[in-house]
Scaffold this motif. Sequence first.
Motif, short mmCIF file in Angstrom:
data_model
loop_
_atom_site.label_atom_id
_atom_site.label_comp_id
_atom_site.label_asym_id
_atom_site.label_seq_id
_atom_site.Cartn_x
_atom_site.Cartn_y
_atom_site.Cartn_z
N ASP A 74 0.85 -1.19 0.00
CA ASP A 74 0.00 0.00 0.00
C ASP A 74 0.88 1.23 0.00
O ASP A 74 1.85 1.31 0.75
N ASN A 75 0.53 2.18 -0.83
CA ASN A 75 1.25 3.44 -0.81
C ASN A 75 0.51 4.38 0.15
O ASN A 75 -0.64 4.73 -0.09
N PRO A 76 1.18 4.74 1.25
CA PRO A 76 0.47 5.56 2.25
C PRO A 76 -0.04 6.89 1.69
O PRO A 76 -0.97 7.48 2.23
N GLU A 77 0.54 7.34 0.58
CA GLU A 77 0.08 8.58 -0.05
C GLU A 77 -1.27 8.40 -0.76
O GLU A 77 -2.00 9.36 -0.99
N ASN A 78 -1.53 7.13 -1.15
CA ASN A 78 -2.71 6.88 -1.98
C ASN A 78 -3.92 6.43 -1.17
O ASN A 78 -4.59 5.48 -1.53
N THR A 79 -4.16 7.07 -0.06
CA THR A 79 -5.29 6.59 0.74
C THR A 79 -6.43 7.60 0.70
O THR A 79 -6.23 8.79 0.48
N CYS A 80 -7.61 7.08 0.95
CA CYS A 80 -8.80 7.89 1.20
C CYS A 80 -8.90 9.09 0.28
O CYS A 80 -8.96 8.97 -0.92
N ALA A 81 -8.85 10.26 0.89
CA ALA A 81 -9.16 11.46 0.12
C ALA A 81 -8.02 11.90 -0.80
O ALA A 81 -8.22 12.72 -1.69
N ASN A 82 -6.82 11.35 -0.62
CA ASN A 82 -5.68 11.85 -1.40
C ASN A 82 -5.82 11.58 -2.90
O ASN A 82 -5.44 12.39 -3.72
N VAL A 83 -6.31 10.40 -3.24
CA VAL A 83 -6.48 10.06 -4.65
C VAL A 83 -7.96 9.77 -4.85
O VAL A 83 -8.53 8.96 -4.16
N GLY A 84 -8.56 10.46 -5.79
CA GLY A 84 -9.99 10.28 -6.00
C GLY A 84 -10.29 9.03 -6.81
O GLY A 84 -9.39 8.37 -7.31
N VAL A 85 -11.55 8.71 -6.90
CA VAL A 85 -11.97 7.61 -7.76
C VAL A 85 -13.31 7.97 -8.38
O VAL A 85 -14.18 8.55 -7.73
N SER A 86 -13.44 7.65 -9.66
CA SER A 86 -14.63 8.06 -10.39
C SER A 86 -15.84 7.20 -10.01
O SER A 86 -15.76 5.98 -10.05
N PRO A 87 -16.95 7.83 -9.64
CA PRO A 87 -18.15 7.06 -9.27
C PRO A 87 -18.64 6.16 -10.41
O PRO A 87 -19.14 5.07 -10.15
N THR A 88 -18.48 6.59 -11.67
CA THR A 88 -18.97 5.73 -12.75
C THR A 88 -18.06 4.51 -12.91
O THR A 88 -18.53 3.41 -13.19
N LEU A 89 -16.76 4.70 -12.68
CA LEU A 89 -15.84 3.55 -12.71
C LEU A 89 -16.26 2.53 -11.66
O LEU A 89 -16.30 1.32 -11.91
N LEU A 90 -16.58 3.03 -10.45
CA LEU A 90 -16.96 2.14 -9.36
C LEU A 90 -18.20 1.33 -9.73
O LEU A 90 -18.31 0.15 -9.42
N SER A 91 -19.12 1.99 -10.43
CA SER A 91 -20.35 1.31 -10.84
C SER A 91 -20.06 0.20 -11.85
O SER A 91 -20.60 -0.90 -11.75
N PHE A 92 -19.20 0.51 -12.83
CA PHE A 92 -18.81 -0.53 -13.80
C PHE A 92 -18.16 -1.71 -13.08
O PHE A 92 -18.53 -2.86 -13.31
N ALA A 93 -17.17 -1.41 -12.26
CA ALA A 93 -16.40 -2.48 -11.62
C ALA A 93 -17.30 -3.32 -10.71
O ALA A 93 -17.22 -4.55 -10.71
N ALA A 94 -18.19 -2.65 -9.96
CA ALA A 94 -19.08 -3.39 -9.06
C ALA A 94 -20.02 -4.28 -9.86
O ALA A 94 -20.32 -5.41 -9.47
#
Length: 330
Positions: free
Chosen positions: A167-187
């Motif tokens: 895990d990259n400690p920089e890449n957690t939670c609010a630091n790196v965003g994630v697209s809601p539509t991507l999440l929907s596709f993946a789910a």
Amino acid sequence: MLALRDFSEDDMETLMNTTVAILGAGGLGSPALRLLTAIGFGRIRIVDRDIVELSNIQRQTVFNTQDIGKPKAEAAADNLELMNPEVQFDPICVSIDDENAVDVLKQVDIIVDGLDSFKARRAVNKASLTLKIPYVFAGAVEYYANLTTFIPGKTGCLQCVMGDAQDNPENTCANVGVSPTLLSFAASVEVNEALKLALNRGPDLANRLMTIDTSNLSFDFFDIGKAADCLVCSQPQMKQEKKENELSVTRLCSQSYNISPGKILKLDLEAVANNLEASYDVERRKRFLIVNIGHEIRVTVMPAGNLIVKGVNSAEAATKLFHEIVGDED
Ligand SMILES: [Zn+2]
């Protein structure tokens, strides 16, 4: 579902007898949970260690503003129950790790990934091999997702594919965003795999890695397999070492601490509330307690024995409260 070609009443019956564990009720877990619930899987175990915050709601679509401050697993179960009362929900508010993963995943038929750390996923990978439960893996960040399905004995495992990725400690939670539509596709892909697994139709992502890139809407597939030298799935799985007295303390995105005992407990919340009431303000909720200590500290107590402590500034202070509230873990 019943109107679909190739989907029979027997298939529905099979789904109604299937237990799916969704690990993480966050960005990926939310759309996956909605689909699993609407389709009507019989039992859904929701595992999450955090509480709902306002900033979650934009992409974590099982929650609404009334859920702020509630444990995510509990809030998700309450909201989804309204969507499909036929489904049995089993919320577990723990931080999944090497010590508790086997306990948490017992009696589950399919594991669906909504996690955000390799550390937790490694624990899940080992438990999936130990219990021989298929594990639908997904990871998503920014516009990019990876997915595959691990079937113990038939495919490689997470370690084969990811090696020693950390895990990259920089890449957690609010630091790196994630697209809601991507999440929907993946789910949606994850739940499609869960359906195929439940109905014994052979998932499409066994020995294949799917990547989704919504910045240019591309979907790619790569053949993957078992790594000959993988130390995790090449050896018979050992019994998980139990360090039952060890507490696991994790700092959460919500600036609180999650404290999980080394094993899943069955706390009598009423007794805990009665004990604490003399000293503190105790709010009794449906399946958890909130203990207010002064104006600053708020402790959420879950029946599995884990606590979310908000308002303290060290892990030590949070641990001290655990011992005061839960006592010795036996
Ligand atoms: Zn492996």
